[in-house]
Design a protein around this motif. Structure first.
Motif, PDB file in Angstrom:
ATOM      1  N   ALA A  37       0.847  -1.190   0.000  1.00  0.00           N
ATOM      2  CA  ALA A  37       0.000   0.000   0.000  1.00  0.00           C
ATOM      3  C   ALA A  37       0.884   1.242   0.000  1.00  0.00           C
ATOM      4  O   ALA A  37       1.919   1.277   0.673  1.00  0.00           O
ATOM      5  CB  ALA A  37      -0.904  -0.006   1.231  1.00  0.00           C
ATOM      6  N   ARG A  38       0.450   2.260  -0.752  1.00  0.00           N
ATOM      7  CA  ARG A  38       1.167   3.546  -0.750  1.00  0.00           C
ATOM      8  C   ARG A  38       0.505   4.430   0.300  1.00  0.00           C
ATOM      9  O   ARG A  38      -0.689   4.674   0.276  1.00  0.00           O
ATOM     10  CB  ARG A  38       1.142   4.194  -2.134  1.00  0.00           C
ATOM     11  N   HIS A  39       1.333   4.894   1.229  1.00  0.00           N
ATOM     12  CA  HIS A  39       0.844   5.650   2.378  1.00  0.00           C
ATOM     13  C   HIS A  39       0.737   7.140   2.069  1.00  0.00           C
ATOM     14  O   HIS A  39       1.630   7.723   1.448  1.00  0.00           O
ATOM     15  CB  HIS A  39       1.763   5.420   3.576  1.00  0.00           C
ATOM     16  N   ALA A  40      -0.359   7.742   2.533  1.00  0.00           N
ATOM     17  CA  ALA A  40      -0.630   9.154   2.276  1.00  0.00           C
ATOM     18  C   ALA A  40       0.421  10.060   2.907  1.00  0.00           C
ATOM     19  O   ALA A  40       0.849  11.037   2.286  1.00  0.00           O
ATOM     20  CB  ALA A  40      -2.020   9.527   2.787  1.00  0.00           C
ATOM     21  N   HIS A  41       0.872   9.763   4.137  1.00  0.00           N
ATOM     22  CA  HIS A  41       1.774  10.692   4.830  1.00  0.00           C
ATOM     23  C   HIS A  41       3.182  10.709   4.258  1.00  0.00           C
ATOM     24  O   HIS A  41       3.880  11.702   4.383  1.00  0.00           O
ATOM     25  CB  HIS A  41       1.800  10.425   6.344  1.00  0.00           C
ATOM     26  N   VAL A  66      -6.261  -4.227   9.001  1.00  0.00           N
ATOM     27  CA  VAL A  66      -6.620  -4.559   7.621  1.00  0.00           C
ATOM     28  C   VAL A  66      -8.059  -4.124   7.339  1.00  0.00           C
ATOM     29  O   VAL A  66      -8.356  -3.560   6.286  1.00  0.00           O
ATOM     30  CB  VAL A  66      -6.408  -6.063   7.330  1.00  0.00           C
ATOM     31  N   ARG A  67      -8.925  -4.336   8.306  1.00  0.00           N
ATOM     32  CA  ARG A  67     -10.327  -3.918   8.151  1.00  0.00           C
ATOM     33  C   ARG A  67     -10.419  -2.397   8.010  1.00  0.00           C
ATOM     34  O   ARG A  67     -11.113  -1.885   7.132  1.00  0.00           O
ATOM     35  CB  ARG A  67     -11.127  -4.385   9.370  1.00  0.00           C
ATOM     36  N   GLU A  68      -9.702  -1.654   8.859  1.00  0.00           N
ATOM     37  CA  GLU A  68      -9.755  -0.189   8.827  1.00  0.00           C
ATOM     38  C   GLU A  68      -9.122   0.389   7.559  1.00  0.00           C
ATOM     39  O   GLU A  68      -9.656   1.320   6.971  1.00  0.00           O
ATOM     40  CB  GLU A  68      -9.028   0.396  10.044  1.00  0.00           C
ATOM     41  N   GLU A  69      -7.974  -0.142   7.169  1.00  0.00           N
ATOM     42  CA  GLU A  69      -7.213   0.462   6.081  1.00  0.00           C
ATOM     43  C   GLU A  69      -7.580  -0.079   4.705  1.00  0.00           C
ATOM     44  O   GLU A  69      -7.396   0.610   3.702  1.00  0.00           O
ATOM     45  CB  GLU A  69      -5.714   0.298   6.336  1.00  0.00           C
ATOM     46  N   LEU A  70      -8.085  -1.316   4.651  1.00  0.00           N
ATOM     47  CA  LEU A  70      -8.400  -1.939   3.355  1.00  0.00           C
ATOM     48  C   LEU A  70      -9.851  -2.375   3.225  1.00  0.00           C
ATOM     49  O   LEU A  70     -10.228  -2.907   2.179  1.00  0.00           O
ATOM     50  CB  LEU A  70      -7.505  -3.165   3.128  1.00  0.00           C
ATOM     51  N   ASP A  71     -10.634  -2.203   4.262  1.00  0.00           N
ATOM     52  CA  ASP A  71     -12.024  -2.662   4.263  1.00  0.00           C
ATOM     53  C   ASP A  71     -12.097  -4.117   3.800  1.00  0.00           C
ATOM     54  O   ASP A  71     -12.933  -4.491   2.979  1.00  0.00           O
ATOM     55  CB  ASP A  71     -12.901  -1.765   3.388  1.00  0.00           C
ATOM     56  N   ALA A  72     -11.201  -4.935   4.320  1.00  0.00           N
ATOM     57  CA  ALA A  72     -11.103  -6.335   3.913  1.00  0.00           C
ATOM     58  C   ALA A  72     -10.944  -7.230   5.129  1.00  0.00           C
ATOM     59  O   ALA A  72     -10.518  -6.787   6.198  1.00  0.00           O
ATOM     60  CB  ALA A  72      -9.917  -6.529   2.964  1.00  0.00           C
ATOM     61  N   GLU A  73     -11.280  -8.503   4.937  1.00  0.00           N
ATOM     62  CA  GLU A  73     -11.098  -9.518   5.966  1.00  0.00           C
ATOM     63  C   GLU A  73      -9.963 -10.448   5.539  1.00  0.00           C
ATOM     64  O   GLU A  73      -9.780 -10.697   4.349  1.00  0.00           O
ATOM     65  CB  GLU A  73     -12.390 -10.317   6.162  1.00  0.00           C
ATOM     66  N   ILE A  74      -9.213 -10.932   6.538  1.00  0.00           N
ATOM     67  CA  ILE A  74      -8.072 -11.808   6.271  1.00  0.00           C
ATOM     68  C   ILE A  74      -8.154 -13.071   7.118  1.00  0.00           C
ATOM     69  O   ILE A  74      -8.842 -13.112   8.132  1.00  0.00           O
ATOM     70  CB  ILE A  74      -6.729 -11.105   6.581  1.00  0.00           C
ATOM     71  N   ASP A  75      -7.406 -14.075   6.676  1.00  0.00           N
ATOM     72  CA  ASP A  75      -7.074 -15.232   7.498  1.00  0.00           C
ATOM     73  C   ASP A  75      -5.584 -15.126   7.776  1.00  0.00           C
ATOM     74  O   ASP A  75      -4.793 -14.880   6.854  1.00  0.00           O
ATOM     75  CB  ASP A  75      -7.363 -16.541   6.763  1.00  0.00           C
ATOM     76  N   THR A 114      -9.801  -2.523  -0.562  1.00  0.00           N
ATOM     77  CA  THR A 114      -9.963  -1.177  -1.114  1.00  0.00           C
ATOM     78  C   THR A 114      -9.259  -0.214  -0.178  1.00  0.00           C
ATOM     79  O   THR A 114      -9.584  -0.192   1.019  1.00  0.00           O
ATOM     80  CB  THR A 114     -11.461  -0.789  -1.205  1.00  0.00           C
ATOM     81  N   PRO A 115      -8.301   0.585  -0.653  1.00  0.00           N
ATOM     82  CA  PRO A 115      -7.608   1.513   0.250  1.00  0.00           C
ATOM     83  C   PRO A 115      -8.583   2.527   0.833  1.00  0.00           C
ATOM     84  O   PRO A 115      -9.517   2.963   0.172  1.00  0.00           O
ATOM     85  CB  PRO A 115      -6.562   2.183  -0.634  1.00  0.00           C
ATOM     86  N   ASP A 116      -8.343   2.907   2.097  1.00  0.00           N
ATOM     87  CA  ASP A 116      -9.263   3.803   2.796  1.00  0.00           C
ATOM     88  C   ASP A 116      -9.245   5.235   2.273  1.00  0.00           C
ATOM     89  O   ASP A 116     -10.137   6.014   2.572  1.00  0.00           O
ATOM     90  CB  ASP A 116      -9.009   3.783   4.298  1.00  0.00           C
ATOM     91  N   GLY A 117      -8.234   5.612   1.493  1.00  0.00           N
ATOM     92  CA  GLY A 117      -8.159   6.967   0.957  1.00  0.00           C
ATOM     93  C   GLY A 117      -7.687   7.996   1.961  1.00  0.00           C
ATOM     94  O   GLY A 117      -7.504   9.165   1.619  1.00  0.00           O
ATOM     95  N   VAL A 121      -3.416   5.486  -0.024  1.00  0.00           N
ATOM     96  CA  VAL A 121      -3.964   6.111  -1.232  1.00  0.00           C
ATOM     97  C   VAL A 121      -3.970   5.187  -2.435  1.00  0.00           C
ATOM     98  O   VAL A 121      -4.625   5.481  -3.433  1.00  0.00           O
ATOM     99  CB  VAL A 121      -3.220   7.429  -1.573  1.00  0.00           C
ATOM    100  N   GLU A 122      -3.261   4.071  -2.340  1.00  0.00           N
ATOM    101  CA  GLU A 122      -3.172   3.151  -3.474  1.00  0.00           C
ATOM    102  C   GLU A 122      -2.700   1.805  -2.959  1.00  0.00           C
ATOM    103  O   GLU A 122      -1.939   1.727  -1.989  1.00  0.00           O
ATOM    104  CB  GLU A 122      -2.164   3.716  -4.478  1.00  0.00           C
ATOM    105  N   ILE A 123      -3.147   0.726  -3.606  1.00  0.00           N
ATOM    106  CA  ILE A 123      -2.651  -0.608  -3.291  1.00  0.00           C
ATOM    107  C   ILE A 123      -2.259  -1.301  -4.588  1.00  0.00           C
ATOM    108  O   ILE A 123      -2.716  -0.921  -5.664  1.00  0.00           O
ATOM    109  CB  ILE A 123      -3.678  -1.459  -2.518  1.00  0.00           C
ATOM    110  N   GLY A 124      -1.399  -2.298  -4.465  1.00  0.00           N
ATOM    111  CA  GLY A 124      -0.999  -3.064  -5.638  1.00  0.00           C
ATOM    112  C   GLY A 124      -0.378  -4.382  -5.247  1.00  0.00           C
ATOM    113  O   GLY A 124       0.170  -4.524  -4.151  1.00  0.00           O
TER     114      GLY A 124
END
Length: 149
Positions: A37-41, A66-75, A114-117, A121-124
């Motif tokens: 992930a590309r960090h905003a700061h 992961v939930r806060e920053e990517l709105d995703a669930e992980i194992d 999905t990155p939180d914005g 600001v971006e994921i890949g």
């Protein structure tokens, strides 16, 4: 995401002085590719993670981050390692200095990210061989080198 009440309380007493914090890092994999992930700061690429809150289990913290920053669930499938020292010292734009000691967890996604914005600001997805060419936080090289497979 703004600082927690706990961190804000400490900052009200110590200002921008160095604060040592426990952290967690999600090493999210898909075969040989890693999610960065590309960090905003900072504008740099890194792994997803953050601080462990008081009373929180580190495993819970990595899932929350992961939930806060990517709105995703992980194992979580294992622990890669524990990292700290100078490479994990951060000075934020407001002048706050933090030294993290982070536990890196190997993870797989259960839901699309999905990155939180805000923080991100971006994921890949990047193959290991391609990560060296990114403008990245240098400490992630050590973590990625420790990932098996």
């Amino acid at each position: 995401m703004p600082a927690s009440e706990y961190i804000s309380s400490i900052r009200s007493r110590i200002g921008n002085d160095l604060l040592l914090l426990p952290g967690v890092t999600a090493v999210i994999r898909d075969d040989d590719r890693m999610l960065l992930a590309r960090h905003a700061h900072s504008g740099t690429w890194s792994l997803v993670g953050g601080a462990v809150e008081p009373g929180e289990e580190p495993l819970e913290a990595v899932m929350r981050e992961v939930r806060e920053e990517l709105d995703a669930e992980i194992d979580v499938t294992g622990i890669v390692g524990v990292y700290g020292g100078e490479p994990l010292m951060v000075t934020y734009p407001n002048g706050d200095r933090v030294g993290y000691v982070t536990t890196a967890y190997e993870c797989v996604l259960r839901t699309p990210p999905t990155p939180d914005g805000v923080e991100l600001v971006e994921i890949g997805w990047f193959a290991r061989r391609d990560i060296a060419s990114l403008d990245r936080r240098g400490w992630i090289d050590r973590v990625i080198a420790d990932v098996r497979g």
